[in-house]
Design an enzyme around this catalytic site. Structure first.
Site: not given
Ligand code: CP
Length: 306
Positions: A51-52, A80, A101, A129
């Site tokens: 999703r993110t 590397k 991320r 998050h």
């Molecule tokens: N909610 C969320 O962070 O989903 P993903 O890990 O799929 O990005």
């Protein structure tokens, strides 16, 4: 550090949160606006995501920008031995915005400190998050008509669940009451309970996901037990199925109550809940597109005219 970075939800205050929600509402009315013409955004995902990453990339595409990046760091020079600092400095040569991320807590803050390009934290370990929080707040506002005075029940992995940490911090402006439903091993960390105490946030802790808790909630926020954060897989196996929600548990719920989940789910919400009017997690994920369009525009200093 670029002041338009969004690393922690604490980087923005009440007014900016409300402004972002208002912008998200405009994007929901019309998500296709060519506001990012000529802009390039990097999505650097050192951890898996559906999703993110895809909603950030969709957000850029619908705004007329371009995306570069990776979803598997093994295909990059970090495999590397290139440091995160060097990776960020290199990518900064190419783009206007970095969405990252990373599995390490604090990685996004560190990245934001080694570049002048704004950085959006798309999740750093068990820490924060913030873009998820903006879509959660948008979902709460849409379903409840307010962010004020709500009773929010957080269920499952409250130790490693970065989304509940960010949400708790953002709600400090809106006089919430929290219920923390978790086993001892996955309870809300002390630092967040201290945060609640310091900010006048009421909370109670529960081992049982009881009818009393369910029936007096405005929001039930389910979370997945985060297998990837456990050093001991046997410990994960022991706690992974302690909290499950199914249709039969919802018969006494408040009419306004909505079930949120950042997703992915494993089996903490039974499939039979999906068609229940209280279920909102798929709509919640769709709201991520609009919330992230608003966050991207803030990061790039772009204002929209409704
Ligand atoms: N909610 C969320 O962070 O989903 P993903 O890990 O799929 O990005």
């Amino acid at each position: 550090m670029n002041t338009k970075s969004l690393v922690s939800i604490s980087d923005i205050g009440r007014d900016e949160i409300l402004s972002l929600l208002d912008t998200a509402r405009h994007f929901e009315e019309n998500p296709n606006r060519r506001l990012l013409e000529g802009k390039v955004v990097a999505t650097l995902f050192f951890e898996p995501s559906t999703r993110t990453r895809l909603s950030f990339e969709t957000a850029v595409n619908r705004l007329g920008g371009r995306v570069i990046g990776f979803s598997d760091a093994n295909t990059t020079s970090s495999s590397k031995g290139e440091t995160l600092k060097d990776t960020i400095k290199m990518v900064s040569n190419y783009v206007d915005l970095i969405v990252m991320r990373h599995y390490l807590e604090g990685a996004a803050r560190y990245a934001s400190e080694v570049t002048d390009v704004p950085v959006i934290n798309a999740g750093d370990g068990a820490n924060q998050h913030p873009s998820q929080t903006m879509l959660d707040l948008y979902s709460i506002y849409k379903t409840q008509g307010t962010l004020e005075n709500l009773t929010i029940t957080l269920v499952g992995d409250l130790k490693y669940g970065r989304t509940v940490h960010s949400l708790l911090m953002a709600m400090r402006y809106f006089n919430p009451t929290f219920r923390f439903v978790a086993c001892q091993e996955l309870g809300m960390p002390m630092e967040y309970k201290i945060f609640c105490d310091e900010n006048g946030i009421r909370y109670t802790e529960h081992r049982d996901f009881s009818p009393e808790v369910i029936n007096s909630s405005d929001i039930i926020y389910m979370t997945r037990v985060q297998r990837e954060r456990f050093a001991d897989i046997m410990e994960y196996e022991r706690v992974k199925d302690l909290y499950n929600l199914n249709n039969s548990m919802l018969s006494g719920a408040r009419e306004n109550m909505r079930i949120l989940h950042p997703l992915p789910r494993v089996n903490e919400i039974a499939q039979d809940v999906d068609d229940n009017p209280h279920a909102y997690y798929f709509e919640q994920a769709r709201n991520g597109l609009y919330a992230r369009q608003a966050i991207i525009c803030r990061a790039l200093g772009i204002t929209i005219n409704s």
